[in-house]
Design an enzyme around this catalytic site. Structure first.
Site, PDB file in Angstrom:
ATOM      1  N   GLU A 146      47.330 -22.694   4.449  1.00  0.00           N
ATOM      2  CA  GLU A 146      47.050 -24.052   3.989  1.00  0.00           C
ATOM      3  C   GLU A 146      45.541 -24.323   3.945  1.00  0.00           C
ATOM      4  O   GLU A 146      44.899 -24.407   4.999  1.00  0.00           O
ATOM      5  CB  GLU A 146      47.706 -25.081   4.909  1.00  0.00           C
ATOM      6  CG  GLU A 146      47.399 -26.514   4.510  1.00  0.00           C
ATOM      7  CD  GLU A 146      48.028 -27.548   5.418  1.00  0.00           C
ATOM      8  OE1 GLU A 146      47.996 -28.738   5.057  1.00  0.00           O
ATOM      9  OE2 GLU A 146      48.560 -27.171   6.480  1.00  0.00           O
ATOM     10  N   ASP A 179      48.486 -28.582  -0.313  1.00  0.00           N
ATOM     11  CA  ASP A 179      48.643 -29.933   0.241  1.00  0.00           C
ATOM     12  C   ASP A 179      47.914 -30.911  -0.673  1.00  0.00           C
ATOM     13  O   ASP A 179      46.692 -30.859  -0.810  1.00  0.00           O
ATOM     14  CB  ASP A 179      48.066 -29.965   1.657  1.00  0.00           C
ATOM     15  CG  ASP A 179      48.315 -31.290   2.359  1.00  0.00           C
ATOM     16  OD1 ASP A 179      47.981 -32.351   1.776  1.00  0.00           O
ATOM     17  OD2 ASP A 179      48.824 -31.263   3.495  1.00  0.00           O
ATOM     18  N   HIS A 182      44.812 -32.901   0.818  1.00  0.00           N
ATOM     19  CA  HIS A 182      43.563 -32.141   0.890  1.00  0.00           C
ATOM     20  C   HIS A 182      43.043 -31.820  -0.507  1.00  0.00           C
ATOM     21  O   HIS A 182      41.831 -31.874  -0.763  1.00  0.00           O
ATOM     22  CB  HIS A 182      43.774 -30.858   1.692  1.00  0.00           C
ATOM     23  CG  HIS A 182      44.160 -31.103   3.110  1.00  0.00           C
ATOM     24  ND1 HIS A 182      43.316 -31.698   4.024  1.00  0.00           N
ATOM     25  CD2 HIS A 182      45.321 -30.860   3.781  1.00  0.00           C
ATOM     26  CE1 HIS A 182      43.919 -31.793   5.196  1.00  0.00           C
ATOM     27  NE2 HIS A 182      45.137 -31.296   5.069  1.00  0.00           N
ATOM     28  N   HIS A 205      52.749 -29.646   0.265  1.00  0.00           N
ATOM     29  CA  HIS A 205      52.837 -30.802   1.146  1.00  0.00           C
ATOM     30  C   HIS A 205      52.498 -32.060   0.366  1.00  0.00           C
ATOM     31  O   HIS A 205      51.581 -32.053  -0.473  1.00  0.00           O
ATOM     32  CB  HIS A 205      51.878 -30.669   2.333  1.00  0.00           C
ATOM     33  CG  HIS A 205      52.491 -30.033   3.527  1.00  0.00           C
ATOM     34  ND1 HIS A 205      51.776 -29.704   4.660  1.00  0.00           N
ATOM     35  CD2 HIS A 205      53.779 -29.670   3.786  1.00  0.00           C
ATOM     36  CE1 HIS A 205      52.583 -29.166   5.550  1.00  0.00           C
ATOM     37  NE2 HIS A 205      53.804 -29.134   5.043  1.00  0.00           N
ATOM     38  N   ARG A 211      46.801 -40.962   2.855  1.00  0.00           N
ATOM     39  CA  ARG A 211      47.451 -40.195   3.904  1.00  0.00           C
ATOM     40  C   ARG A 211      48.765 -40.830   4.323  1.00  0.00           C
ATOM     41  O   ARG A 211      49.416 -40.396   5.287  1.00  0.00           O
ATOM     42  CB  ARG A 211      46.529 -40.013   5.105  1.00  0.00           C
ATOM     43  CG  ARG A 211      46.829 -38.848   6.050  1.00  0.00           C
ATOM     44  CD  ARG A 211      47.194 -37.573   5.342  1.00  0.00           C
ATOM     45  NE  ARG A 211      46.973 -36.397   6.145  1.00  0.00           N
ATOM     46  CZ  ARG A 211      47.571 -35.229   5.918  1.00  0.00           C
ATOM     47  NH1 ARG A 211      48.437 -35.103   4.940  1.00  0.00           N
ATOM     48  NH2 ARG A 211      47.298 -34.176   6.652  1.00  0.00           N
ATOM     49  N   GLU A 240      54.516 -34.769   4.345  1.00  0.00           N
ATOM     50  CA  GLU A 240      53.737 -34.686   5.579  1.00  0.00           C
ATOM     51  C   GLU A 240      52.710 -35.806   5.514  1.00  0.00           C
ATOM     52  O   GLU A 240      51.656 -35.663   4.890  1.00  0.00           O
ATOM     53  CB  GLU A 240      53.046 -33.332   5.718  1.00  0.00           C
ATOM     54  CG  GLU A 240      52.397 -33.174   7.084  1.00  0.00           C
ATOM     55  CD  GLU A 240      51.219 -32.203   7.083  1.00  0.00           C
ATOM     56  OE1 GLU A 240      51.064 -31.496   8.091  1.00  0.00           O
ATOM     57  OE2 GLU A 240      50.457 -32.189   6.109  1.00  0.00           O
TER      58      GLU A 240
END
Length: 264
Positions: A146, A179, A182, A205, A211, A240
């Site tokens: 990741e 993800d 990110h 993700h 977030r 997530e």
């Protein structure tokens, strides 16, 4: 593409009740959080699997990582990750997720200079991913590297950097986890980066730019999902994130956002 949810985000008294809730909403898997002593959970996980619970993946939760500056801590990380691979193989999870490191150093924050040169970072990551990948292959699972944003790690921030490591290893048991949180910080284009890493992206993700759950920020899920469809992605995308409202309400609203985005 299947949608999953990390177990800590799902209300319910146990995995079976959690599964029934998210399955009713439309999700198709639970991502486990892999902390110390994961093997001790095997009876619980196997009972849940016997009841039809689908485990998509395991995400490491630790303060030991394969890219640590300290050799002893790297060894501890390797041991923990091999245990997670063993558990994943026994409960039908396809992959085990790890970053290179988390919170160890950022070139954007004091002291700004890492105590190890980039070429040594790369050599250590290749060594550790190689060992882990061989073990994962023996268990029929995949290591999912990741990339994290520049404030959380200094070694692997973009899909391009992660893909280069995966391709250099040449192990099909080491792949990339994308993800979107990110990526929203590091990638100029979510879609273009996913297309460029098409041969190694095996898991995703999901979190919005805030977030929080999808639908609370400005992440372009539609373009990312279109790119994943274009490259023939058949893996799982797991939630997530944190929630802005009641967990069940957040799971329901996020599912609708994600399905609308996928349909565009």
């Amino acid at each position: 593409m299947k949608l999953a949810v990390q177990e800590n985000l799902i209300p319910g008294r146990d995995l079976i009740s959690q599964w029934r809730l998210i399955q009713e909403i439309g999700y198709e898997g639970i991502e486990l959080r892999g902390s110390t002593g994961m093997r001790e959970r095997l009876p619980e996980l196997q009972r849940a699997r016997a009841e039809g619970v689908v485990f998509s993946s395991i995400c490491v939760i630790s303060d030991r990582f394969i890219g640590d500056f300290d050799a002893d801590r790297r060894a501890e990380a390797l041991s923990a990750m091999t245990e997670l691979c063993d558990v994943a193989g026994e409960v039908g999870a396809t992959g085990v997720i790890t970053p290179a490191s988390y919170g160890m150093h950022s070139d954007r924050l004091p002291p700004f200079k890492a105590p190890r040169e980039p070429q040594e970072d790369r050599a250590i990551l290749l060594q550790m991913l190689g060992k882990l990948g061989e073990h994962a292959r023996s268990r029929g699972v995949t290591v999912l590297l990741e990339p994290l944003n520049r404030y959380e790690d200094h070694m692997v921030n973009t899909l391009r950097q992660g893909a280069e490591l995966c391709r250099s290893l040449g192990l099909h048991s080491v792949r990339l986890m994308a993800d979107l949180f990110h990526m929203n910080i590091e990638e100029a284009s979510l879609a273009a980066s996913l297309r460029e890493a098409a041969d190694v992206v095996a898991h995703v993700h999901l979190a919005d730019s805030s977030r929080l759950e999808p639908g609370t920020g400005h992440t372009d899920f539609a373009s990312a999902f279109a790119a994943l469809e274009e490259i023939g992605f058949k893996g799982c995308a797991a939630m997530e994130c944190r929630f802005s409202v009641d967990p069940e309400a957040a799971l329901r609203s996020a599912y609708q956002v994600l399905r609308r985005s996928a349909a565009r």
